[in-house]
Write a protein that holds these residues in place. Sequence first.
Motif, short mmCIF file in Angstrom:
data_model
loop_
_atom_site.label_atom_id
_atom_site.label_comp_id
_atom_site.label_asym_id
_atom_site.label_seq_id
_atom_site.Cartn_x
_atom_site.Cartn_y
_atom_site.Cartn_z
N TYR A 155 -15.74 -36.67 -16.99
CA TYR A 155 -14.66 -36.31 -17.90
C TYR A 155 -14.26 -34.86 -17.64
O TYR A 155 -15.07 -34.04 -17.22
CB TYR A 155 -15.12 -36.43 -19.37
CG TYR A 155 -15.39 -37.84 -19.82
CD1 TYR A 155 -16.58 -38.47 -19.50
CD2 TYR A 155 -14.45 -38.55 -20.55
CE1 TYR A 155 -16.84 -39.77 -19.89
CE2 TYR A 155 -14.69 -39.85 -20.96
CZ TYR A 155 -15.89 -40.45 -20.63
OH TYR A 155 -16.14 -41.74 -21.03
N LEU A 180 -16.65 -52.49 -25.68
CA LEU A 180 -18.05 -52.69 -25.32
C LEU A 180 -18.13 -53.08 -23.86
O LEU A 180 -17.33 -53.89 -23.37
CB LEU A 180 -18.66 -53.81 -26.17
CG LEU A 180 -19.11 -53.44 -27.58
CD1 LEU A 180 -19.67 -54.66 -28.28
CD2 LEU A 180 -20.15 -52.34 -27.56
N GLY A 181 -19.10 -52.48 -23.15
CA GLY A 181 -19.30 -52.84 -21.76
C GLY A 181 -18.38 -52.11 -20.80
O GLY A 181 -18.57 -52.17 -19.60
N GLN A 182 -17.37 -51.42 -21.28
CA GLN A 182 -16.48 -50.67 -20.39
C GLN A 182 -16.73 -49.19 -20.55
O GLN A 182 -17.04 -48.70 -21.61
CB GLN A 182 -15.01 -50.96 -20.71
CG GLN A 182 -14.57 -52.33 -20.31
CD GLN A 182 -13.05 -52.46 -20.38
OE1 GLN A 182 -12.35 -51.46 -20.40
NE2 GLN A 182 -12.57 -53.68 -20.44
N GLY A 183 -16.58 -48.47 -19.46
CA GLY A 183 -16.95 -47.07 -19.47
C GLY A 183 -16.01 -46.14 -20.17
O GLY A 183 -16.42 -45.21 -20.80
N THR A 184 -14.73 -46.41 -20.07
CA THR A 184 -13.75 -45.42 -20.49
C THR A 184 -13.81 -45.15 -21.98
O THR A 184 -13.57 -46.04 -22.79
CB THR A 184 -12.34 -45.89 -20.15
OG1 THR A 184 -12.31 -46.26 -18.78
CG2 THR A 184 -11.33 -44.80 -20.43
N GLN A 200 -20.08 -41.53 -15.53
CA GLN A 200 -18.68 -41.22 -15.72
C GLN A 200 -18.48 -39.72 -15.67
O GLN A 200 -19.39 -38.96 -15.94
CB GLN A 200 -18.22 -41.72 -17.09
CG GLN A 200 -18.41 -43.21 -17.28
CD GLN A 200 -18.45 -43.58 -18.73
OE1 GLN A 200 -17.71 -43.02 -19.55
NE2 GLN A 200 -19.33 -44.49 -19.09
N SER A 248 -14.25 -47.05 -27.39
CA SER A 248 -14.12 -47.77 -26.12
C SER A 248 -14.40 -49.24 -26.38
O SER A 248 -14.94 -49.61 -27.42
CB SER A 248 -15.11 -47.23 -25.08
OG SER A 248 -16.44 -47.51 -25.46
N ARG A 292 -25.10 -43.95 -18.71
CA ARG A 292 -25.77 -44.96 -19.53
C ARG A 292 -27.02 -45.42 -18.80
O ARG A 292 -27.00 -45.62 -17.59
CB ARG A 292 -24.86 -46.17 -19.76
CG ARG A 292 -23.74 -45.93 -20.73
CD ARG A 292 -23.09 -47.24 -21.15
NE ARG A 292 -22.14 -47.03 -22.24
CZ ARG A 292 -20.86 -46.82 -22.06
NH1 ARG A 292 -20.36 -46.76 -20.84
NH2 ARG A 292 -20.06 -46.64 -23.09
N TYR A 304 -25.26 -48.87 -24.85
CA TYR A 304 -23.91 -48.36 -25.03
C TYR A 304 -23.89 -46.88 -25.33
O TYR A 304 -22.83 -46.28 -25.44
CB TYR A 304 -23.21 -49.15 -26.13
CG TYR A 304 -23.12 -50.61 -25.78
CD1 TYR A 304 -23.89 -51.56 -26.43
CD2 TYR A 304 -22.29 -51.02 -24.76
CE1 TYR A 304 -23.82 -52.89 -26.09
CE2 TYR A 304 -22.21 -52.36 -24.40
CZ TYR A 304 -22.98 -53.29 -25.07
OH TYR A 304 -22.90 -54.61 -24.72
N PHE A 313 -11.19 -38.97 -19.70
CA PHE A 313 -11.89 -39.74 -18.68
C PHE A 313 -11.26 -39.53 -17.32
O PHE A 313 -10.03 -39.57 -17.16
CB PHE A 313 -11.82 -41.22 -19.07
CG PHE A 313 -12.42 -42.17 -18.06
CD1 PHE A 313 -11.62 -42.86 -17.19
CD2 PHE A 313 -13.78 -42.36 -18.02
CE1 PHE A 313 -12.16 -43.75 -16.28
CE2 PHE A 313 -14.34 -43.25 -17.11
CZ PHE A 313 -13.53 -43.94 -16.24
N GLN A 340 -15.31 -43.62 -13.23
CA GLN A 340 -16.62 -44.21 -13.44
C GLN A 340 -17.17 -44.70 -12.11
O GLN A 340 -16.44 -45.30 -11.31
CB GLN A 340 -16.56 -45.38 -14.43
CG GLN A 340 -17.87 -46.13 -14.58
CD GLN A 340 -17.86 -47.14 -15.68
OE1 GLN A 340 -18.13 -46.83 -16.83
NE2 GLN A 340 -17.54 -48.39 -15.33
N ARG A 397 -26.89 -51.46 -18.60
CA ARG A 397 -25.63 -52.12 -18.95
C ARG A 397 -25.58 -52.47 -20.42
O ARG A 397 -24.50 -52.54 -21.01
CB ARG A 397 -25.44 -53.39 -18.11
CG ARG A 397 -25.18 -53.12 -16.65
CD ARG A 397 -24.95 -54.40 -15.91
NE ARG A 397 -23.74 -55.08 -16.37
CZ ARG A 397 -23.36 -56.26 -15.95
NH1 ARG A 397 -24.08 -56.91 -15.08
NH2 ARG A 397 -22.26 -56.80 -16.40
#
Lengths: 112, 112
Positions: free
Chosen positions: A35, B96-100, A33, B94, A92, A98, A45, A48, A95
Motif C-alpha cells: 500500500y 472475504l478472501g480477496q486482498g484489496t 500486499q 474488503s 496474511r 483474514y 492498495f 498483491q 488463506r
Amino acid sequence: GQQVMQIPQYQHVQEGEDFTTYCNSSTTLSNIQWYKQRPGGHPVFLIQLVKSGEVKKQKRLTFQFGEAKKNSSLHITATQTTDVGTYFCAGRASRNDYKLSFGAGTTVTVRA
Amino acid sequence: EAQVTQNPRYLITVTGKKLTVTCSQNMNHEYMSWYRQDPGLGLRQIYYSMNVEVTDKGDVPEGYKVSRKEKRNFPLILESPSPNQTSLYFCASSFLGQGTAFFGQGTRLTVV
C-alpha cells in the motif's frame, strides 16, 4: 504472533535515483500486499503477490515475493516527486486468516 | 462511487467522555476492520468483523468496542477515552478472501 518488519524506516532519495524497500515476516505468508499512503492521506492498495518467487511490475515499481514467502521487496526506478509517501507491506498468515499484519512502513522523501 | 466513509475526520475530546467513530462502506464487503496509526508503529489492527454480528479482536483491542449490526456499518466505540488513545484511526473493508482493502479517509482523534 506474526510480525512483519520493514526496512528502512526512512528513505531519502535524489530524484532520478533508484531505491528498494524490504519487508520481512517472522512466519510464512499466504500473500503479501503493498500500500502507498501519501502525506495526509489514507493507504491505497498497490498490488498483491501470492505465488512464491512472484514478480510484478507497475511502470517504475517492481514488486517481488520471496521464494520462501517470508519476504518481499519494492524497487522503484528513476524516483520522481510523485513517489513521495509511506509504503506499507501487509501480509496474511494463511488463506483462512483474514487478519492483515502491517509493517511499520518506509517513508520516502525525494530531493529535486 | 465505491468508498469507505468515516466520521468525524477530526475530533478533540476530554478523558472519559464516550465517543463513537462511524464507518460505512457501499461495496457490500463482508470484512471490515479498524486500525490505529502511530508514528513508527505502522497500522495496528484494533478489531475486525467478517460479517454481521461476527467480530473479533485485533492486536490492540483494549479500550475499544465495536459492533456490526448491519453489513455496511462498523462503528468504533471508545467508552472512556484516555490520552494514550490519541491517534489516527482508519476503517477498512474488503471482500472475504480477496486482498484489496479499501480505507476510509481517517479520523484524527485527540484525547486531552
